[in-house]
Enzyme design. Structure first.
Site, PDB file in Angstrom:
ATOM      1  N   ASN A  20      96.597  49.573  70.379  1.00  0.00           N
ATOM      2  CA  ASN A  20      97.431  48.733  69.340  1.00  0.00           C
ATOM      3  C   ASN A  20      96.854  47.473  69.842  1.00  0.00           C
ATOM      4  O   ASN A  20      97.012  46.967  70.837  1.00  0.00           O
ATOM      5  CB  ASN A  20      98.977  48.816  69.585  1.00  0.00           C
ATOM      6  CG  ASN A  20      99.667  47.464  68.939  1.00  0.00           C
ATOM      7  OD1 ASN A  20      98.942  46.792  68.129  1.00  0.00           O
ATOM      8  ND2 ASN A  20     100.690  47.280  69.238  1.00  0.00           N
ATOM      9  N   TRP A  21      95.863  47.117  68.939  1.00  0.00           N
ATOM     10  CA  TRP A  21      95.010  45.788  69.009  1.00  0.00           C
ATOM     11  C   TRP A  21      95.870  44.671  68.817  1.00  0.00           C
ATOM     12  O   TRP A  21      95.269  43.417  69.160  1.00  0.00           O
ATOM     13  CB  TRP A  21      93.663  45.869  68.334  1.00  0.00           C
ATOM     14  CG  TRP A  21      92.541  46.647  69.078  1.00  0.00           C
ATOM     15  CD1 TRP A  21      92.745  47.230  70.274  1.00  0.00           C
ATOM     16  CD2 TRP A  21      91.159  46.837  68.778  1.00  0.00           C
ATOM     17  NE1 TRP A  21      91.636  47.711  70.561  1.00  0.00           N
ATOM     18  CE2 TRP A  21      90.639  47.318  69.612  1.00  0.00           C
ATOM     19  CE3 TRP A  21      90.536  46.236  67.323  1.00  0.00           C
ATOM     20  CZ2 TRP A  21      89.367  47.379  69.657  1.00  0.00           C
ATOM     21  CZ3 TRP A  21      89.210  46.457  67.540  1.00  0.00           C
ATOM     22  CH2 TRP A  21      88.541  47.139  68.501  1.00  0.00           C
ATOM     23  N   LYS A  22      96.970  44.600  68.164  1.00  0.00           N
ATOM     24  CA  LYS A  22      97.653  43.423  67.781  1.00  0.00           C
ATOM     25  C   LYS A  22      96.968  42.546  67.052  1.00  0.00           C
ATOM     26  O   LYS A  22      95.931  42.796  66.169  1.00  0.00           O
ATOM     27  CB  LYS A  22      98.243  42.837  69.043  1.00  0.00           C
ATOM     28  CG  LYS A  22      99.104  43.846  69.962  1.00  0.00           C
ATOM     29  CD  LYS A  22     100.139  43.228  71.049  1.00  0.00           C
ATOM     30  CE  LYS A  22     100.651  44.384  71.695  1.00  0.00           C
ATOM     31  NZ  LYS A  22     101.957  43.993  72.665  1.00  0.00           N
TER      32      LYS A  22
ATOM     33  N   HIS B 184     107.605  47.826  65.480  1.00  0.00           N
ATOM     34  CA  HIS B 184     107.392  47.414  66.804  1.00  0.00           C
ATOM     35  C   HIS B 184     108.224  45.886  67.017  1.00  0.00           C
ATOM     36  O   HIS B 184     108.472  45.303  66.200  1.00  0.00           O
ATOM     37  CB  HIS B 184     105.979  46.619  66.771  1.00  0.00           C
ATOM     38  CG  HIS B 184     105.200  46.500  68.201  1.00  0.00           C
ATOM     39  ND1 HIS B 184     105.358  45.152  68.789  1.00  0.00           N
ATOM     40  CD2 HIS B 184     104.449  47.264  68.848  1.00  0.00           C
ATOM     41  CE1 HIS B 184     104.765  45.274  69.844  1.00  0.00           C
ATOM     42  NE2 HIS B 184     104.456  46.721  70.084  1.00  0.00           N
TER      43      HIS B 184
ATOM     44  N   GLU C 218     107.767  43.399  68.593  1.00  0.00           N
ATOM     45  CA  GLU C 218     107.107  41.960  68.000  1.00  0.00           C
ATOM     46  C   GLU C 218     107.556  41.749  66.637  1.00  0.00           C
ATOM     47  O   GLU C 218     107.507  40.454  66.240  1.00  0.00           O
ATOM     48  CB  GLU C 218     105.614  41.792  68.523  1.00  0.00           C
ATOM     49  CG  GLU C 218     105.353  41.715  69.950  1.00  0.00           C
ATOM     50  CD  GLU C 218     103.842  42.160  70.303  1.00  0.00           C
ATOM     51  OE1 GLU C 218     103.170  42.448  69.338  1.00  0.00           O
ATOM     52  OE2 GLU C 218     103.771  42.438  71.474  1.00  0.00           O
TER      53      GLU C 218
ATOM     54  N   GLU D 190     109.281  52.007  73.502  1.00  0.00           N
ATOM     55  CA  GLU D 190     108.475  50.665  74.118  1.00  0.00           C
ATOM     56  C   GLU D 190     109.621  49.918  74.564  1.00  0.00           C
ATOM     57  O   GLU D 190     110.377  49.191  73.770  1.00  0.00           O
ATOM     58  CB  GLU D 190     107.672  49.892  73.191  1.00  0.00           C
ATOM     59  CG  GLU D 190     106.548  50.806  72.663  1.00  0.00           C
ATOM     60  CD  GLU D 190     105.210  49.937  72.427  1.00  0.00           C
ATOM     61  OE1 GLU D 190     104.318  50.010  72.895  1.00  0.00           O
ATOM     62  OE2 GLU D 190     105.721  49.126  71.441  1.00  0.00           O
TER      63      GLU D 190
ATOM     64  N   GLY E  55     103.634  43.835  77.600  1.00  0.00           N
ATOM     65  CA  GLY E  55     102.789  42.729  78.088  1.00  0.00           C
ATOM     66  C   GLY E  55     103.339  42.098  79.334  1.00  0.00           C
ATOM     67  O   GLY E  55     102.734  40.745  79.699  1.00  0.00           O
TER      68      GLY E  55
ATOM     69  N   SER F 263     103.002  47.930  78.926  1.00  0.00           N
ATOM     70  CA  SER F 263     101.975  47.595  80.095  1.00  0.00           C
ATOM     71  C   SER F 263     101.419  48.828  80.675  1.00  0.00           C
ATOM     72  O   SER F 263     100.885  48.904  81.945  1.00  0.00           O
ATOM     73  CB  SER F 263     102.957  47.001  81.214  1.00  0.00           C
ATOM     74  OG  SER F 263     103.211  45.708  80.633  1.00  0.00           O
TER      75      SER F 263
ATOM     76  N   GLY G 283      98.710  48.635  74.324  1.00  0.00           N
ATOM     77  CA  GLY G 283      98.201  47.248  73.767  1.00  0.00           C
ATOM     78  C   GLY G 283      97.030  46.715  74.634  1.00  0.00           C
ATOM     79  O   GLY G 283      95.791  47.139  74.498  1.00  0.00           O
TER      80      GLY G 283
HETATM   81  P1  PGA Z   1     101.099  46.241  76.238  1.00  0.00           P
HETATM   82  O1  PGA Z   1     101.570  46.344  74.509  1.00  0.00           O
HETATM   83  O2  PGA Z   1     100.191  47.452  76.394  1.00  0.00           O
HETATM   84  O3  PGA Z   1     100.149  45.051  75.899  1.00  0.00           O
HETATM   85  O4  PGA Z   1     102.268  46.025  77.050  1.00  0.00           O
HETATM   86  C1  PGA Z   1     102.029  47.674  74.185  1.00  0.00           C
HETATM   87  C2  PGA Z   1     102.529  47.612  72.808  1.00  0.00           C
HETATM   88  O5  PGA Z   1     103.051  46.434  72.514  1.00  0.00           O
HETATM   89  O6  PGA Z   1     102.322  48.341  71.958  1.00  0.00           O
END
Ligand code: PGA
Length: 241
Positions: free
Chosen positions: A6-8, A94, A96, A163, A169, A202, A223
């Protein structure tokens, strides 16, 4: 095992060059032990899927609008559009985006529209730190699953990504036992066909040594660490070591 990157909101056309290493590595996957899916920002879906054409690496999107029909929705992209440029998957729910106001009802509409467009859905669920402290994790997961998949009859194209919000993160991952409990709880919610359940939050090339031992996990949604091809490959290699 699924390894979803997931490159966001990171990456431009030049970033795609860094994937050459992963393409090379993916050719070692003779026995189909793993499946790699890249979910870049939607601006990169087309160029990336072209680049990955002769490989087994697949492409997904990070979100979609809830309407299957085209319409007057400035700035939005729907599931049909994503499908037409090469996406096979879409991440929905997600945290976010939940934090920006997406609720279970909207997520449910998005999931239905994605299925109608023949996209596979990576459906994200997870509790916040406050909910965890109040020991409400299972309740929250059950509610997110129930509402998110309301009147979705066929769940064969649904992959769940567990998640925990407090883990995304932050560098913190759940205790092995808690993770085992949450993942088995999620699987127990499906009577007919148990979906694949991924863990995300993470995941990196160090803690993968602990995570890989939890054998009911069907893969990882990654991520930060997925932005480095080296780290991403390391995670996959270590999973099978
Ligand atoms: P992260 O993100 O690996 O940076 O914690 C995972 C995600 O948000 O899918």
């Amino acid at each position: 095992m699924y390894f979803v990157a997931n490159w966001k909101m990171f990456g431009d056309l030049r970033t795609l060059n860094s994937l050459d290493k992963v393409i090379k590595f993916s050719k070692t996957n003779k026995k189909n032990k793993f499946r790699i899916i890249y979910c870049p920002p939607s601006t990169l879906i087309r160029p990336l899927s072209k680049r990955l054409k002769k490989t087994k690496i697949e492409v997904g999107a990070q979100n979609c609008h809830h309407s299957y029909d085209f319409g007057a929705n400035t700035g939005q992209v729907n599931s049909r559009m994503l499908k037409s440029v090469g996406a096979k998957y879409v991440i929905i729910g997600h945290s976010e985006n939940r934090q920006l106001g997406e609720d279970d009802k909207l997520i449910n509409l998005k999931i239905k529209s994605a299925i109608k467009s023949k996209l596979k859905v990576i459906f994200c669920i997870g509790e916040t730190l406050g909910e965890k402290r109040k020991k409400r994790t299972n309740k929250v997961l059950a509610k997110q699953i129930y509402n998110g998949l309301k009147s979705v009859k066929n769940t064969s194209n649904i992959i769940i990504a567990y998640e925990p919000v407090w883990s995304i993160g932050t560098g913190i991952i759940p205790k092995a036992n808690d993770l085992l409990n949450s993942i088995s709880y999620i699987k127990s919610k499906f009577r007919k066909k148990t979906p694949k359940v991924l863990y995300g939050g993470s995941v990196n090339n160090k803690n993968i040594d602990q995570l890989k031992d939890i054998n009911i996990i069907d893969g990882f949604l990654i991520g930060g660490a997925s932005q480095s091809s080296k780290k991403f490959i390391d995670i996959i290699k270590k999973t099978f070591n």
